[in-house]
Design a protein around this motif. Structure first.
Motif, PDB file in Angstrom:
ATOM      1  N   LYS A 292       0.836  -1.198   0.000  1.00 26.68           N
ATOM      2  CA  LYS A 292       0.000   0.000   0.000  1.00 26.68           C
ATOM      3  C   LYS A 292       0.876   1.255   0.000  1.00 26.68           C
ATOM      4  N   LYS A 293       0.502   2.182  -0.835  1.00 23.74           N
ATOM      5  CA  LYS A 293       1.253   3.428  -0.899  1.00 23.74           C
ATOM      6  C   LYS A 293       0.880   4.323   0.278  1.00 23.74           C
ATOM      7  N   ARG A 294       1.850   5.129   0.690  1.00 25.22           N
ATOM      8  CA  ARG A 294       1.643   6.009   1.834  1.00 25.22           C
ATOM      9  C   ARG A 294       1.609   7.463   1.369  1.00 25.22           C
ATOM     10  N   ILE A 295       0.711   8.203   1.947  1.00 21.64           N
ATOM     11  CA  ILE A 295       0.720   9.650   1.736  1.00 21.64           C
ATOM     12  C   ILE A 295       0.810  10.317   3.104  1.00 21.64           C
ATOM     13  N   TRP A 296       1.394  11.523   3.126  1.00 31.14           N
ATOM     14  CA  TRP A 296       1.694  12.204   4.390  1.00 31.14           C
ATOM     15  C   TRP A 296       1.043  13.585   4.422  1.00 31.14           C
ATOM     16  N   LEU A 297       0.389  13.860   5.550  1.00 31.32           N
ATOM     17  CA  LEU A 297      -0.235  15.165   5.769  1.00 31.32           C
ATOM     18  C   LEU A 297       0.247  15.737   7.101  1.00 31.32           C
ATOM     19  N   ALA A 298       0.324  17.055   7.169  1.00 35.10           N
ATOM     20  CA  ALA A 298       0.594  17.751   8.434  1.00 35.10           C
ATOM     21  C   ALA A 298      -0.701  18.409   8.886  1.00 35.10           C
ATOM     22  N   TYR A 299      -1.076  18.171  10.140  1.00 34.45           N
ATOM     23  CA  TYR A 299      -2.324  18.722  10.677  1.00 34.45           C
ATOM     24  C   TYR A 299      -1.994  19.727  11.774  1.00 34.45           C
ATOM     25  N   TYR A 300      -2.453  20.965  11.588  1.00 39.22           N
ATOM     26  CA  TYR A 300      -2.188  22.037  12.551  1.00 39.22           C
ATOM     27  C   TYR A 300      -3.478  22.438  13.268  1.00 39.22           C
ATOM     28  N   GLU A 308      -7.994  24.997  12.266  1.00 40.95           N
ATOM     29  CA  GLU A 308      -7.405  23.742  11.817  1.00 40.95           C
ATOM     30  C   GLU A 308      -6.972  23.837  10.353  1.00 40.95           C
ATOM     31  N   HIS A 309      -5.848  23.165  10.057  1.00 38.95           N
ATOM     32  CA  HIS A 309      -5.316  23.259   8.692  1.00 38.95           C
ATOM     33  C   HIS A 309      -4.474  22.032   8.365  1.00 38.95           C
TER      34      HIS A 309
END
Length: 317
Positions: A292-300, A308-309
């Motif tokens: 499975k491919k991984r994607i990355w997000l930053a949550y502020y 929230e962003h």
């Protein structure tokens, strides 16, 4: 308002400014608590309520400071005018006095030889008032800076903690516009990084913005699996799906779960020191765990003015 006027009349300007700072700090705490406990359904109303509370407080503070400054200036100017008039009277009397210098007894007294007492230079009362006021404002600014220095910088702490995770996983932040579509724009950017197609056809052969495609597919998945998602909603499924698909409504945990399943990817969300991993279900995806491919997000939560962003986290080249 009447009570505030009575209170401000008995206080000095410095005392009023100190009270104003305390009231502003208390109000900020109350607003933060309200926003923290807000749901998607109540967020707009709470934001409006907080804005109105802040506006009323600022207006009251301005009126109190203006009232004290006005009364203080009036009394001070009256006193200074009286002092100036008294000084002018004395100077005028002194200037009218002629001092004769006696000569020897055998000589006639000199006539017309007089010395006039020249009054000293008048004080610039207005300039002194402005200087005092500037000094008071500077002292208030210094006090505010000292108070701010003791407060926790939530935004700075949050960024510092997340930066360590970025470096650990070899990630760099790609800024996403904070416009209400940030989650979907960040996911679209990440899917492009791992070569996962968005299915950009909108159904009529035309093209649409990537975030709109991601929105549409998330909303469609939630609608198709209403028996799973309806229990988490505070409104009926149809209204929620339409709002999420067609407006700038913020996306959240439900949309991330849906998108993990739509695209068959692991979504890693970095928040503070933690990283949450959202796994897709096995339905409709025959990939093994390691494939499975991984994607990355930053949550502020604190880094942006609107609240929230999400940003996209790309791999360092």
């Amino acid at each position: 308002m009447a009570d505030a006027a009575v209170a401000s009349a008995a206080e000095t300007l410095e005392q009023i400014q100190a009270r104003h700072r305390k009231e502003a700090k208390d109000l900020q705490g109350r607003m933060t608590s309200k926003k923290k406990n807000a749901t998607k359904k109540t967020r707009k109303g709470i934001n409006d309520e907080c804005a109105e509370m802040e506006r009323l407080m600022k207006e009251r503070h301005a009126e109190e400071v203006l009232r004290v400054n006005g009364e203080g200036d009036k009394d001070q100017e009256q006193e200074e005018r009286e002092q100036e008039e008294s000084a002018d009277d004395v100077a005028e009397k002194l200037s009218a006095v002629s001092l004769t210098t006696p000569q020897s007894n055998t000589m006639a007294p000199a006539t017309g030889a007089t010395n006039s007492q020249t009054p000293g230079k008048k004080r610039n009362r207005q300039k002194e008032r402005l200087a005092r006021r500037a000094a008071e404002q500077e002292a208030a600014a210094i006090a505010a800076e000292q108070e701010a220095a003791t407060m926790t910088d939530h935004r700075g702490v949050e960024r510092k903690q997340m930066q360590g995770t970025f470096e650990k996983h070899g990630l760099r932040e790609h800024e996403i516009r904070p416009d209400g579509h940030c989650l979907f724009s960040a996911v679209a950017d990440q899917l492009a990084q791992v070569d996962v197609p968005l299915d950009t056809g909108s159904g009529d052969g035309s093209k649409e913005a990537p975030y709109k495609t991601v929105r549409r597919r998330a909303a469609g998945y939630i609608e198709a699996h209403g028996d799973v998602y309806a229990g988490f909603l505070e409104e009926d499924l149809g209204s929620y799906v339409a709002k999420m698909r067609d407006t700038a409504e913020w996306g959240g945990q439900l949309e991330l779960l849906a998108l993990a399943n739509v695209y068959g990817v692991e979504i890693h969300v970095v928040q503070d020191r933690d990283t949450e991993v959202i796994q897709p279900s096995d339905d409709g995806h025959d990939k093994q765990e390691g494939d499975k491919k991984r994607i990355w997000l930053a949550y502020y939560r604190h880094g942006y003015g609107l609240g929230e962003h999400y940003n996209s986290l790309r791999k360092v080249a």
